[in-house]
Write a protein that holds these residues in place. Sequence first.
Motif, short mmCIF file in Angstrom:
data_model
loop_
_atom_site.label_atom_id
_atom_site.label_comp_id
_atom_site.label_asym_id
_atom_site.label_seq_id
_atom_site.Cartn_x
_atom_site.Cartn_y
_atom_site.Cartn_z
N ASP A 272 -12.08 -30.83 17.79
CA ASP A 272 -12.89 -32.01 18.07
C ASP A 272 -14.31 -31.66 18.45
O ASP A 272 -15.21 -32.46 18.29
N HIS B 168 -13.09 -35.44 9.25
CA HIS B 168 -12.70 -36.84 9.28
C HIS B 168 -13.83 -37.77 9.73
O HIS B 168 -13.69 -38.99 9.59
N ASN B 169 -14.90 -37.25 10.28
CA ASN B 169 -15.98 -38.07 10.84
C ASN B 169 -16.65 -38.90 9.74
O ASN B 169 -17.23 -38.35 8.81
N PRO C 94 -9.59 -41.70 19.32
CA PRO C 94 -9.07 -41.88 17.96
C PRO C 94 -9.97 -42.72 17.07
O PRO C 94 -10.12 -42.43 15.88
N GLU C 95 -10.57 -43.77 17.62
CA GLU C 95 -11.41 -44.65 16.79
C GLU C 95 -12.70 -43.99 16.33
O GLU C 95 -13.31 -44.42 15.36
N SER C 96 -13.12 -42.90 16.95
CA SER C 96 -14.35 -42.21 16.53
C SER C 96 -14.15 -41.42 15.24
O SER C 96 -15.09 -41.21 14.50
N HIS C 97 -12.94 -40.97 14.98
CA HIS C 97 -12.63 -40.10 13.84
C HIS C 97 -13.50 -38.85 13.84
O HIS C 97 -13.68 -38.22 12.81
N ASP C 98 -14.06 -38.49 15.00
CA ASP C 98 -14.93 -37.32 15.12
C ASP C 98 -14.10 -36.08 15.41
O ASP C 98 -14.03 -35.59 16.53
N ARG D 24 -6.31 -28.90 14.86
CA ARG D 24 -7.39 -29.88 14.99
C ARG D 24 -8.45 -29.31 15.90
O ARG D 24 -8.14 -28.64 16.90
#
Length: 185
Positions: free
Chosen positions: A48, A91-92, A61-65, A46
């Motif tokens: 980020d 995933h963004n 986690p909620e950003s999916h960035d 991964r």
Amino acid sequence: TGAALATAVGCRDTAIPTSPNPGDPSFHEYPPPTEQPTFRLTGGGRVDGHTHADGARKNTPESHDFATFGFQARPTGTGDEGSGNITWVEHNPDAFGGGFTFHGRVEVFAPFEGEEGDCATFSGTGRGRTRDGTPFDGVAFTVLHACDVREPGRGADHIEIVIEEFGFYTRDALLSGGNIQSHRL
């Protein structure tokens, strides 16, 4: 369908391009490949960050960035012939059709020893789909730089991806999870 360029670049402290465009003033020549390939690379994990300077931090986690990836790339001869594959998933939800998945087949592999460890550039063609359903096929990709720096890989190994199909998608980051591994031939 269109053509895209996926590029992975990353060894810090090495004179490498920050852009795949030779006309760009920040473009530098890459180190030449080793004469005889002595290793292959595998990796998964991964990232980020969007730039190498972002470090190995994880986004919320909620950003999916973030993006996830997996690859295997190896030489198949004494030249720069190669084989293997790569999958890159962005995933963004704010990126290119809500994110995308790309699958590529490695055709060229050129390993080199960077200042930090074993590195390689590899390229080929692939296909993918954005999350909103837009397909793309016959996409050229190049991983200009993927490095195995140390174990564990999190926070040390690094990769940069650029895909021009989408305007100029890029991730240039230390791994926030996972590992890139060199395997002696």
